[in-house]
Design a protein around this motif. Structure first.
Motif, PDB file in Angstrom:
ATOM      1  N   MET A 106       7.144  -8.331  -6.121  1.00 47.62           N
ATOM      2  CA  MET A 106       5.795  -8.564  -5.632  1.00 47.62           C
ATOM      3  C   MET A 106       4.768  -8.520  -6.747  1.00 47.62           C
ATOM      4  O   MET A 106       3.808  -9.239  -6.704  1.00 47.62           O
ATOM      5  CB  MET A 106       5.420  -7.501  -4.600  1.00 47.62           C
ATOM      6  CG  MET A 106       6.024  -7.642  -3.228  1.00 47.62           C
ATOM      7  SD  MET A 106       5.622  -9.151  -2.348  1.00 47.62           S
ATOM      8  CE  MET A 106       3.870  -9.171  -2.354  1.00 47.62           C
ATOM      9  N   ARG A 107       4.968  -7.625  -7.692  1.00 45.52           N
ATOM     10  CA  ARG A 107       3.965  -7.487  -8.737  1.00 45.52           C
ATOM     11  C   ARG A 107       3.755  -8.830  -9.420  1.00 45.52           C
ATOM     12  O   ARG A 107       4.670  -9.530  -9.747  1.00 45.52           O
ATOM     13  CB  ARG A 107       4.380  -6.440  -9.745  1.00 45.52           C
ATOM     14  CG  ARG A 107       3.363  -6.301 -10.855  1.00 45.52           C
ATOM     15  CD  ARG A 107       3.114  -4.840 -11.206  1.00 45.52           C
ATOM     16  NE  ARG A 107       2.287  -4.730 -12.376  1.00 45.52           N
ATOM     17  CZ  ARG A 107       0.996  -4.908 -12.410  1.00 45.52           C
ATOM     18  NH1 ARG A 107       0.362  -5.249 -11.315  1.00 45.52           N
ATOM     19  NH2 ARG A 107       0.306  -4.751 -13.499  1.00 45.52           N
ATOM     20  N   GLY A 108       2.514  -9.158  -9.640  1.00 46.04           N
ATOM     21  CA  GLY A 108       2.180 -10.397 -10.305  1.00 46.04           C
ATOM     22  C   GLY A 108       1.951 -11.561  -9.362  1.00 46.04           C
ATOM     23  O   GLY A 108       1.494 -12.608  -9.780  1.00 46.04           O
ATOM     24  N   GLN A 109       2.238 -11.381  -8.087  1.00 44.75           N
ATOM     25  CA  GLN A 109       2.109 -12.475  -7.138  1.00 44.75           C
ATOM     26  C   GLN A 109       0.671 -12.966  -7.034  1.00 44.75           C
ATOM     27  O   GLN A 109       0.438 -14.140  -6.832  1.00 44.75           O
ATOM     28  CB  GLN A 109       2.613 -12.050  -5.768  1.00 44.75           C
ATOM     29  CG  GLN A 109       2.540 -13.160  -4.743  1.00 44.75           C
ATOM     30  CD  GLN A 109       3.206 -12.802  -3.438  1.00 44.75           C
ATOM     31  OE1 GLN A 109       3.856 -11.780  -3.329  1.00 44.75           O
ATOM     32  NE2 GLN A 109       3.047 -13.629  -2.449  1.00 44.75           N
ATOM     33  N   ASP A 142      -2.630  -4.011   4.419  1.00 48.07           N
ATOM     34  CA  ASP A 142      -2.459  -3.143   5.593  1.00 48.07           C
ATOM     35  C   ASP A 142      -1.193  -2.300   5.470  1.00 48.07           C
ATOM     36  O   ASP A 142      -1.187  -1.114   5.785  1.00 48.07           O
ATOM     37  CB  ASP A 142      -2.407  -3.961   6.881  1.00 48.07           C
ATOM     38  CG  ASP A 142      -3.753  -4.533   7.271  1.00 48.07           C
ATOM     39  OD1 ASP A 142      -4.788  -4.055   6.746  1.00 48.07           O
ATOM     40  OD2 ASP A 142      -3.778  -5.454   8.107  1.00 48.07           O
ATOM     41  N   GLU A 143      -0.102  -2.911   5.011  1.00 45.87           N
ATOM     42  CA  GLU A 143       1.161  -2.185   4.862  1.00 45.87           C
ATOM     43  C   GLU A 143       1.046  -1.082   3.812  1.00 45.87           C
ATOM     44  O   GLU A 143       1.595   0.006   3.988  1.00 45.87           O
ATOM     45  CB  GLU A 143       2.285  -3.142   4.486  1.00 45.87           C
ATOM     46  CG  GLU A 143       2.685  -4.070   5.604  1.00 45.87           C
ATOM     47  CD  GLU A 143       3.719  -5.094   5.180  1.00 45.87           C
ATOM     48  OE1 GLU A 143       4.232  -5.021   4.037  1.00 45.87           O
ATOM     49  OE2 GLU A 143       4.002  -5.982   5.993  1.00 45.87           O
ATOM     50  N   LEU A 144       0.334  -1.370   2.725  1.00 44.24           N
ATOM     51  CA  LEU A 144       0.215  -0.389   1.648  1.00 44.24           C
ATOM     52  C   LEU A 144      -0.746   0.743   1.982  1.00 44.24           C
ATOM     53  O   LEU A 144      -0.690   1.803   1.382  1.00 44.24           O
ATOM     54  CB  LEU A 144      -0.230  -1.081   0.353  1.00 44.24           C
ATOM     55  CG  LEU A 144       0.801  -1.988  -0.297  1.00 44.24           C
ATOM     56  CD1 LEU A 144       0.163  -2.775  -1.439  1.00 44.24           C
ATOM     57  CD2 LEU A 144       1.995  -1.188  -0.797  1.00 44.24           C
ATOM     58  N   LYS A 197       4.472   4.756  -7.662  1.00 46.44           N
ATOM     59  CA  LYS A 197       3.715   4.120  -8.763  1.00 46.44           C
ATOM     60  C   LYS A 197       3.739   2.600  -8.665  1.00 46.44           C
ATOM     61  O   LYS A 197       2.740   1.943  -8.923  1.00 46.44           O
ATOM     62  CB  LYS A 197       4.279   4.559 -10.121  1.00 46.44           C
ATOM     63  CG  LYS A 197       4.079   6.010 -10.415  1.00 46.44           C
ATOM     64  CD  LYS A 197       2.629   6.292 -10.675  1.00 46.44           C
ATOM     65  CE  LYS A 197       2.432   7.754 -11.020  1.00 46.44           C
ATOM     66  NZ  LYS A 197       1.043   8.091 -11.128  1.00 46.44           N
ATOM     67  N   TYR A 198       4.869   2.057  -8.271  1.00 47.87           N
ATOM     68  CA  TYR A 198       4.999   0.603  -8.134  1.00 47.87           C
ATOM     69  C   TYR A 198       4.048   0.087  -7.059  1.00 47.87           C
ATOM     70  O   TYR A 198       3.336  -0.896  -7.260  1.00 47.87           O
ATOM     71  CB  TYR A 198       6.451   0.270  -7.791  1.00 47.87           C
ATOM     72  CG  TYR A 198       6.733  -1.192  -7.579  1.00 47.87           C
ATOM     73  CD1 TYR A 198       6.758  -2.079  -8.649  1.00 47.87           C
ATOM     74  CD2 TYR A 198       6.992  -1.686  -6.306  1.00 47.87           C
ATOM     75  CE1 TYR A 198       7.017  -3.418  -8.452  1.00 47.87           C
ATOM     76  CE2 TYR A 198       7.253  -3.032  -6.104  1.00 47.87           C
ATOM     77  CZ  TYR A 198       7.271  -3.894  -7.188  1.00 47.87           C
ATOM     78  OH  TYR A 198       7.521  -5.224  -6.993  1.00 47.87           O
ATOM     79  N   ILE A 207       0.678  -2.476  -7.298  1.00 49.69           N
ATOM     80  CA  ILE A 207       0.507  -3.646  -6.438  1.00 49.69           C
ATOM     81  C   ILE A 207      -0.817  -3.548  -5.680  1.00 49.69           C
ATOM     82  O   ILE A 207      -1.557  -4.522  -5.566  1.00 49.69           O
ATOM     83  CB  ILE A 207       1.685  -3.779  -5.451  1.00 49.69           C
ATOM     84  CG1 ILE A 207       2.965  -4.117  -6.213  1.00 49.69           C
ATOM     85  CG2 ILE A 207       1.401  -4.839  -4.399  1.00 49.69           C
ATOM     86  CD1 ILE A 207       4.213  -4.059  -5.373  1.00 49.69           C
ATOM     87  N   LEU A 208      -1.128  -2.362  -5.171  1.00 52.48           N
ATOM     88  CA  LEU A 208      -2.364  -2.167  -4.423  1.00 52.48           C
ATOM     89  C   LEU A 208      -3.584  -2.479  -5.284  1.00 52.48           C
ATOM     90  O   LEU A 208      -4.495  -3.180  -4.847  1.00 52.48           O
ATOM     91  CB  LEU A 208      -2.436  -0.745  -3.867  1.00 52.48           C
ATOM     92  CG  LEU A 208      -3.672  -0.403  -3.049  1.00 52.48           C
ATOM     93  CD1 LEU A 208      -3.791  -1.309  -1.833  1.00 52.48           C
ATOM     94  CD2 LEU A 208      -3.636   1.048  -2.623  1.00 52.48           C
ATOM     95  N   PHE A 209      -3.615  -1.993  -6.515  1.00 47.79           N
ATOM     96  CA  PHE A 209      -4.755  -2.258  -7.404  1.00 47.79           C
ATOM     97  C   PHE A 209      -4.901  -3.752  -7.679  1.00 47.79           C
ATOM     98  O   PHE A 209      -5.994  -4.302  -7.640  1.00 47.79           O
ATOM     99  CB  PHE A 209      -4.622  -1.495  -8.721  1.00 47.79           C
ATOM    100  CG  PHE A 209      -4.739  -0.013  -8.566  1.00 47.79           C
ATOM    101  CD1 PHE A 209      -5.678   0.565  -7.737  1.00 47.79           C
ATOM    102  CD2 PHE A 209      -3.880   0.832  -9.257  1.00 47.79           C
ATOM    103  CE1 PHE A 209      -5.792   1.943  -7.588  1.00 47.79           C
ATOM    104  CE2 PHE A 209      -3.972   2.207  -9.118  1.00 47.79           C
ATOM    105  CZ  PHE A 209      -4.917   2.759  -8.282  1.00 47.79           C
TER     106      PHE A 209
END
Length: 48
Positions: A1-4, A23-25, A33-34, A38-40
């Motif tokens: 997901m990161r970078g999407q 919403d999920e996060l 940490k991962y 992603i949230l940020f």
């Protein structure tokens, strides 16, 4: 997901996927940490 969402949200479908992921996060569970990274990234993309 990161970078999407590095290139931003480019349309309604991207925005819908981003808000579902947001919403999920933020459903109250403790983030690892991962997930925090992603949230940020996701918050920045949605605000942009």
């Amino acid at each position: 997901m990161r970078g999407q969402y590095v290139n931003g949200i480019e349309g309604p479908e991207d925005y819908a996927r981003a808000t579902v992921l947001l919403d999920e996060l933020t459903d109250g569970h403790e983030l690892n940490k991962y997930e925090e990274l992603i949230l940020f990234e996701l918050e920045d993309a949605i605000l942009a």
